[in-house]
Design an enzyme around this catalytic site. Structure first.
Site, PDB file in Angstrom:
ATOM      1  N   GLY B  90       0.865  -1.181   0.000  1.00  0.00           N
ATOM      2  CA  GLY B  90       0.000   0.000   0.000  1.00  0.00           C
ATOM      3  C   GLY B  90       0.890   1.214   0.000  1.00  0.00           C
ATOM      4  O   GLY B  90       1.865   1.273  -0.761  1.00  0.00           O
ATOM      5  N   ALA B 123       5.223  -2.226   0.136  1.00  0.00           N
ATOM      6  CA  ALA B 123       5.531  -1.341   1.269  1.00  0.00           C
ATOM      7  C   ALA B 123       6.060  -2.148   2.462  1.00  0.00           C
ATOM      8  O   ALA B 123       6.958  -1.702   3.187  1.00  0.00           O
ATOM      9  CB  ALA B 123       4.295  -0.545   1.677  1.00  0.00           C
ATOM     10  N   HIS B 159       8.810  -3.056  -6.855  1.00  0.00           N
ATOM     11  CA  HIS B 159       8.195  -2.787  -8.172  1.00  0.00           C
ATOM     12  C   HIS B 159       9.214  -2.121  -9.092  1.00  0.00           C
ATOM     13  O   HIS B 159       8.864  -1.204  -9.846  1.00  0.00           O
ATOM     14  CB  HIS B 159       6.971  -1.868  -8.053  1.00  0.00           C
ATOM     15  CG  HIS B 159       5.890  -2.359  -7.146  1.00  0.00           C
ATOM     16  ND1 HIS B 159       5.000  -3.339  -7.500  1.00  0.00           N
ATOM     17  CD2 HIS B 159       5.543  -1.987  -5.885  1.00  0.00           C
ATOM     18  CE1 HIS B 159       4.150  -3.549  -6.500  1.00  0.00           C
ATOM     19  NE2 HIS B 159       4.455  -2.749  -5.504  1.00  0.00           N
ATOM     20  N   GLU B 194       9.098  -7.017 -10.106  1.00  0.00           N
ATOM     21  CA  GLU B 194       7.893  -7.778  -9.756  1.00  0.00           C
ATOM     22  C   GLU B 194       8.085  -9.246 -10.124  1.00  0.00           C
ATOM     23  O   GLU B 194       8.409  -9.560 -11.275  1.00  0.00           O
ATOM     24  CB  GLU B 194       6.676  -7.199 -10.471  1.00  0.00           C
ATOM     25  CG  GLU B 194       6.352  -5.802  -9.983  1.00  0.00           C
ATOM     26  CD  GLU B 194       5.078  -5.224 -10.578  1.00  0.00           C
ATOM     27  OE1 GLU B 194       4.532  -5.791 -11.547  1.00  0.00           O
ATOM     28  OE2 GLU B 194       4.617  -4.178 -10.062  1.00  0.00           O
TER      29      GLU B 194
END
Lengths: 235, 235
Positions: B90, B123, B159, B194
């Site tokens: 998040g 996160a 990411h 990813e």
């Protein structure tokens, strides 16, 4: 009377530094022989001298001199004497930290409100909002506050990017990030696409350039604002 | 002995939430009947209950119960009793702010160092680094510090995205942002694509998944690290 150009980017694809803004800048800095440049955002870590040289070269083509704020003995005095201001892009965390370090944030706001002509690009536009909390930048330094100039009554998201429907990447889209911002904040956010700028004169805030801008108001659907209109009408 | 999975993302393209990690999670949480989930990063503003329900559903397929930290009377006590931990993705600014608000950052570090199994995604992985300063997230809230767990001896960029040679967008690439970070910081940064994760066991930090990771060390050229190797070898 406030007199600003708040631009999403310094450079549009396929064109030189500030090229697309030159006609506007000649008007913004009418009768201003020298503009004080604030290079604190240091794009790609560029040092103050190199960044100022870049601005100098660009402004020379419209016959305006540039002097870097770091070339003055005292940065506060530099601003107080300035007849025109330009804050360039780079990293917003770094820009805001440095403005606070030299006690320049409140002074800059006062000068802009008094009518000293101001150009901001990217990070230099981000700080025109109420806070820097809709920056896209990496938090490379820890600023003492996220509060910025508030010379427009909303926040700016520069380099605004529409969601890419073909993307397979799971990082948040820009729209999702702004929605997350609105989970904790009520300030409206203007997504300013590259090639767009705001012409601020007194209370009027006209969207300029060929594109629409995307306005995000908490708990409402994002709204596309047509070019040539006053953002105030939609707030 | 430390025992963590530090994953770039919770979800890879074309697959369900945590799907690609299930085989690893069964091993990570061997003999752990219930994992305490920390939903503080609230992706897209999702509330704690909804986010916890998502984690519960995913973990049910590997026979592990999930309880949200907010379902306990006292978050500190919840962590102290936990036999397994999962911090979801998040917004990193929100996650770090909330961990500090409830005085959980130091406790979480202690528990991880004692060997409580830990899964972080996005996160939740970012905070495994020394600081959160290489997050991609928007600063939607102002945390009291950027210092994070430091359970790996570098920073994480989750990411991680390679520069797009065809892009006409003038926003900074990920590589440029990390270079800007290194203008002011000496900590190494691991760009985790990813689909990649780190399996941390004691001092060993093995890159897992099908991809390379990109390691950024100040003043050196970025280095591609092959899968299945220990990151320590390159630091």
């Amino acid at each position: 009377m406030k007199n600003l150009i708040v631009a999403s980017t310094s450079t549009v694809h396929g064109s030189g530094y500030l090229d697309y803004l030159f006609p506007e800048l000649s008007k913004l800095y009418d009768n201003v022989p020298e503009v004080v440049f604030i290079p604190y955002a240091q794009p790609s870590g560029m040092n103050y001298d190199d960044y100022t040289a870049l601005a100098k070269k660009a402004f020379s083509s419209i016959g305006i001199a540039i002097k870097g704020i770091h070339e003055f003995k005292n940065p506060q005095e530099a601003l107080k004497e300035a007849k025109g201001l330009f804050v360039g892009g780079g990293n917003t965390f770094l820009l805001v930290s440095t403005l606070y370090k030299f006690n320049l944030m409140a002074l800059l706001k006062t000068l802009i409100e008094k009518g000293v002509p101001y150009l901001g690009t990217s990070a230099g536009s981000n700080i025109c909002g109420l806070t820097m909390q809709t920056t896209n930048d990496m938090p490379i330094v820890y600023p003492p506050s996220f509060t910025t100039l508030g010379v427009v009554p909303f926040n700016i998201n520069p380099h605004y990017l529409d969601p890419d429907p073909d993307s397979t990447h799971k990082g948040e889209t820009r729209e999702t990030r702004i929605a997350e911002y609105h989970g904790f904040n009520t300030t409206a956010v203007l997504g300013l696409r590259e090639g767009s700028w705001l012409a601020v004169k007194g209370r009027s805030i006209i969207l300029k350039g060929p594109l629409q801008a995307c306005l995000f108001i908490k708990d409402k659907k994002p709204k596309e604002i047509p070019a040539q209109t006053d953002i105030n009408r939609y707030l």
